[in-house]
Scaffold this motif. Structure first.
Motif, PDB file in Angstrom:
ATOM      1  N   THR A   1       0.829  -1.198   0.000  1.00  0.00           N
ATOM      2  CA  THR A   1       0.000   0.000   0.000  1.00  0.00           C
ATOM      3  C   THR A   1       0.868   1.254   0.000  1.00  0.00           C
ATOM      4  O   THR A   1       2.051   1.210   0.328  1.00  0.00           O
ATOM      5  CB  THR A   1      -0.939   0.023   1.234  1.00  0.00           C
ATOM      6  OG1 THR A   1      -0.133   0.061   2.416  1.00  0.00           O
ATOM      7  CG2 THR A   1      -1.840  -1.191   1.265  1.00  0.00           C
TER       8      THR A   1
ATOM      9  N   GLU B   1      -1.329   3.481   7.047  1.00  0.00           N
ATOM     10  CA  GLU B   1      -2.702   3.358   7.530  1.00  0.00           C
ATOM     11  C   GLU B   1      -3.475   2.297   6.744  1.00  0.00           C
ATOM     12  O   GLU B   1      -4.176   1.471   7.318  1.00  0.00           O
ATOM     13  CB  GLU B   1      -3.408   4.706   7.416  1.00  0.00           C
ATOM     14  CG  GLU B   1      -4.848   4.689   7.837  1.00  0.00           C
ATOM     15  CD  GLU B   1      -5.523   6.033   7.628  1.00  0.00           C
ATOM     16  OE1 GLU B   1      -6.674   6.170   8.053  1.00  0.00           O
ATOM     17  OE2 GLU B   1      -4.909   6.940   7.031  1.00  0.00           O
ATOM     18  N   ASN B   2      -3.322   2.290   5.432  1.00  0.00           N
ATOM     19  CA  ASN B   2      -4.047   1.338   4.592  1.00  0.00           C
ATOM     20  C   ASN B   2      -3.437  -0.062   4.623  1.00  0.00           C
ATOM     21  O   ASN B   2      -4.053  -1.013   4.172  1.00  0.00           O
ATOM     22  CB  ASN B   2      -4.097   1.834   3.152  1.00  0.00           C
ATOM     23  CG  ASN B   2      -4.918   3.099   3.026  1.00  0.00           C
ATOM     24  OD1 ASN B   2      -5.793   3.366   3.835  1.00  0.00           O
ATOM     25  ND2 ASN B   2      -4.631   3.891   2.020  1.00  0.00           N
TER      26      ASN B   2
ATOM     27  N   PHE C   1      -3.040  -1.933   7.076  1.00  0.00           N
ATOM     28  CA  PHE C   1      -3.759  -2.794   8.015  1.00  0.00           C
ATOM     29  C   PHE C   1      -5.054  -3.355   7.437  1.00  0.00           C
ATOM     30  O   PHE C   1      -5.593  -4.327   7.956  1.00  0.00           O
ATOM     31  CB  PHE C   1      -4.104  -2.038   9.297  1.00  0.00           C
ATOM     32  CG  PHE C   1      -2.920  -1.779  10.167  1.00  0.00           C
ATOM     33  CD1 PHE C   1      -1.976  -2.752  10.412  1.00  0.00           C
ATOM     34  CD2 PHE C   1      -2.753  -0.540  10.753  1.00  0.00           C
ATOM     35  CE1 PHE C   1      -0.886  -2.520  11.218  1.00  0.00           C
ATOM     36  CE2 PHE C   1      -1.664  -0.288  11.569  1.00  0.00           C
ATOM     37  CZ  PHE C   1      -0.736  -1.280  11.802  1.00  0.00           C
ATOM     38  N   ASP C   2      -5.600  -2.774   6.383  1.00  0.00           N
ATOM     39  CA  ASP C   2      -6.881  -3.210   5.830  1.00  0.00           C
ATOM     40  C   ASP C   2      -6.920  -4.696   5.493  1.00  0.00           C
ATOM     41  O   ASP C   2      -7.877  -5.379   5.861  1.00  0.00           O
ATOM     42  CB  ASP C   2      -7.259  -2.367   4.608  1.00  0.00           C
ATOM     43  CG  ASP C   2      -7.579  -0.924   4.984  1.00  0.00           C
ATOM     44  OD1 ASP C   2      -7.791  -0.652   6.189  1.00  0.00           O
ATOM     45  OD2 ASP C   2      -7.610  -0.077   4.077  1.00  0.00           O
ATOM     46  N   PRO C   3      -5.927  -5.263   4.803  1.00  0.00           N
ATOM     47  CA  PRO C   3      -5.985  -6.691   4.480  1.00  0.00           C
ATOM     48  C   PRO C   3      -5.882  -7.610   5.701  1.00  0.00           C
ATOM     49  O   PRO C   3      -6.326  -8.744   5.660  1.00  0.00           O
ATOM     50  CB  PRO C   3      -4.782  -6.918   3.562  1.00  0.00           C
ATOM     51  CG  PRO C   3      -4.374  -5.577   3.092  1.00  0.00           C
ATOM     52  CD  PRO C   3      -4.796  -4.615   4.144  1.00  0.00           C
TER      53      PRO C   3
ATOM     54  N   GLY D   1      -7.293  -7.109   8.717  1.00  0.00           N
ATOM     55  CA  GLY D   1      -8.571  -7.207   9.401  1.00  0.00           C
ATOM     56  C   GLY D   1      -8.375  -7.219  10.903  1.00  0.00           C
ATOM     57  O   GLY D   1      -7.399  -6.724  11.434  1.00  0.00           O
ATOM     58  N   SER D   2      -9.307  -7.821  11.597  1.00  0.00           N
ATOM     59  CA  SER D   2      -9.219  -7.894  13.059  1.00  0.00           C
ATOM     60  C   SER D   2      -8.732  -9.281  13.457  1.00  0.00           C
ATOM     61  O   SER D   2      -9.506 -10.151  13.828  1.00  0.00           O
ATOM     62  CB  SER D   2     -10.576  -7.598  13.691  1.00  0.00           C
ATOM     63  OG  SER D   2     -11.525  -8.530  13.226  1.00  0.00           O
TER      64      SER D   2
ATOM     65  N   LYS E   1      -0.057  -5.875  15.612  1.00  0.00           N
ATOM     66  CA  LYS E   1       0.083  -5.535  14.196  1.00  0.00           C
ATOM     67  C   LYS E   1       1.358  -4.728  13.977  1.00  0.00           C
ATOM     68  O   LYS E   1       1.805  -3.990  14.842  1.00  0.00           O
ATOM     69  CB  LYS E   1      -1.120  -4.728  13.719  1.00  0.00           C
ATOM     70  CG  LYS E   1      -2.414  -5.516  13.762  1.00  0.00           C
ATOM     71  CD  LYS E   1      -3.570  -4.692  13.272  1.00  0.00           C
ATOM     72  CE  LYS E   1      -4.847  -5.518  13.341  1.00  0.00           C
ATOM     73  NZ  LYS E   1      -5.997  -4.791  12.816  1.00  0.00           N
TER      74      LYS E   1
ATOM     75  N   LYS F   1      -5.977  -0.862  -6.349  1.00  0.00           N
ATOM     76  CA  LYS F   1      -6.827   0.263  -5.974  1.00  0.00           C
ATOM     77  C   LYS F   1      -6.085   1.547  -6.289  1.00  0.00           C
ATOM     78  O   LYS F   1      -4.897   1.667  -6.025  1.00  0.00           O
ATOM     79  CB  LYS F   1      -7.149   0.183  -4.476  1.00  0.00           C
ATOM     80  CG  LYS F   1      -8.139   1.192  -3.983  1.00  0.00           C
ATOM     81  CD  LYS F   1      -8.435   0.946  -2.508  1.00  0.00           C
ATOM     82  CE  LYS F   1      -9.417   1.944  -1.963  1.00  0.00           C
ATOM     83  NZ  LYS F   1      -9.631   1.754  -0.528  1.00  0.00           N
TER      84      LYS F   1
ATOM     85  N   GLU G   1      -2.865   3.404  -4.805  1.00  0.00           N
ATOM     86  CA  GLU G   1      -3.046   3.189  -3.375  1.00  0.00           C
ATOM     87  C   GLU G   1      -2.656   1.765  -2.978  1.00  0.00           C
ATOM     88  O   GLU G   1      -1.998   1.555  -1.974  1.00  0.00           O
ATOM     89  CB  GLU G   1      -4.498   3.473  -2.993  1.00  0.00           C
ATOM     90  CG  GLU G   1      -4.697   3.586  -1.516  1.00  0.00           C
ATOM     91  CD  GLU G   1      -6.041   4.187  -1.180  1.00  0.00           C
ATOM     92  OE1 GLU G   1      -6.636   3.710  -0.217  1.00  0.00           O
ATOM     93  OE2 GLU G   1      -6.492   5.102  -1.871  1.00  0.00           O
ATOM     94  N   GLU G   2      -3.074   0.789  -3.771  1.00  0.00           N
ATOM     95  CA  GLU G   2      -2.733  -0.604  -3.518  1.00  0.00           C
ATOM     96  C   GLU G   2      -2.085  -1.196  -4.759  1.00  0.00           C
ATOM     97  O   GLU G   2      -2.643  -1.127  -5.852  1.00  0.00           O
ATOM     98  CB  GLU G   2      -3.968  -1.412  -3.128  1.00  0.00           C
ATOM     99  CG  GLU G   2      -4.546  -1.013  -1.790  1.00  0.00           C
ATOM    100  CD  GLU G   2      -5.746  -1.855  -1.388  1.00  0.00           C
ATOM    101  OE1 GLU G   2      -6.161  -2.740  -2.157  1.00  0.00           O
ATOM    102  OE2 GLU G   2      -6.274  -1.621  -0.293  1.00  0.00           O
TER     103      GLU G   2
END
Length: 157
Positions: free
Chosen positions: A77, A81-82, A84-86, A88-89, A94, A129, A137-138
């Motif tokens: 990315t 900040e982005n 962490f999106d892939p 998830g929780s 992290k 993305k 972005e990605e």
């Protein structure tokens, strides 16, 4: 390899010929061990399969098997900040790995390119993305050896 492949193309891409189109990118993963937790700054990598950071630092990004548009590679990315999106929780702490990426020739599905994405296409990376202002972005990097981990930022979330 990106430079060599670019030299063979009829349309010369100056950025690929100069440095392989090197970018600074971020990759998010989890830490399942105690690396970086104590004040002693232990640098011992664990052997846990679920510890993404230690696995990447030991074996490189070759262990990452993500799929996008029938291709296998590694997602990077443009911002931490982005990254962490892939993830998830998921369980575990992290972290973000700051990486140098040789992006090579980038396939952008938003551009009109007639070539299909496969091993013979000549593309080294795929846009997953993109922002409105044309910033990637990605970026999905097809060759995991084209990613060099440089720095690690461990987050307390």
């Amino acid at each position: 390899m990106a430079r060599t492949n670019s030299e063979k193309l009829p349309e010369k891409l100056p950025r690929c010929l100069a440095d392989g189109n090197e970018l600074l990118r971020f990759h998010g993963t989890i830490i399942a061990c105690s690396l970086g937790m104590n004040d002693d700054y232990s640098n011992t990598l664990c052997t846990l399969d679920q510890c993404g950071l230690c696995q990447i630092l030991r074996h490189g990004f070759c262990i990452i098997k993500q799929e996008f548009n029938d291709a296998v590679g590694v997602l990077t990315t443009s911002s931490s900040e982005n990254a962490f999106d892939p993830i998830g929780s998921s369980d575990g702490r992290k972290c973000v790995i700051v990486c140098r990426v040789i992006a090579g020739r980038i396939y952008n599905p938003l551009q009109e390119i007639q070539e299909m994405i496969n091993d013979d296409s000549g593309f080294d990376s795929l846009v997953k993305k993109i922002r409105a202002e044309s910033d990637i972005e990605e970026l999905f990097v097809l060759n995991p050896r084209a990613i060099l981990p440089c720095f690690v930022a461990i987050y307390k979330l």
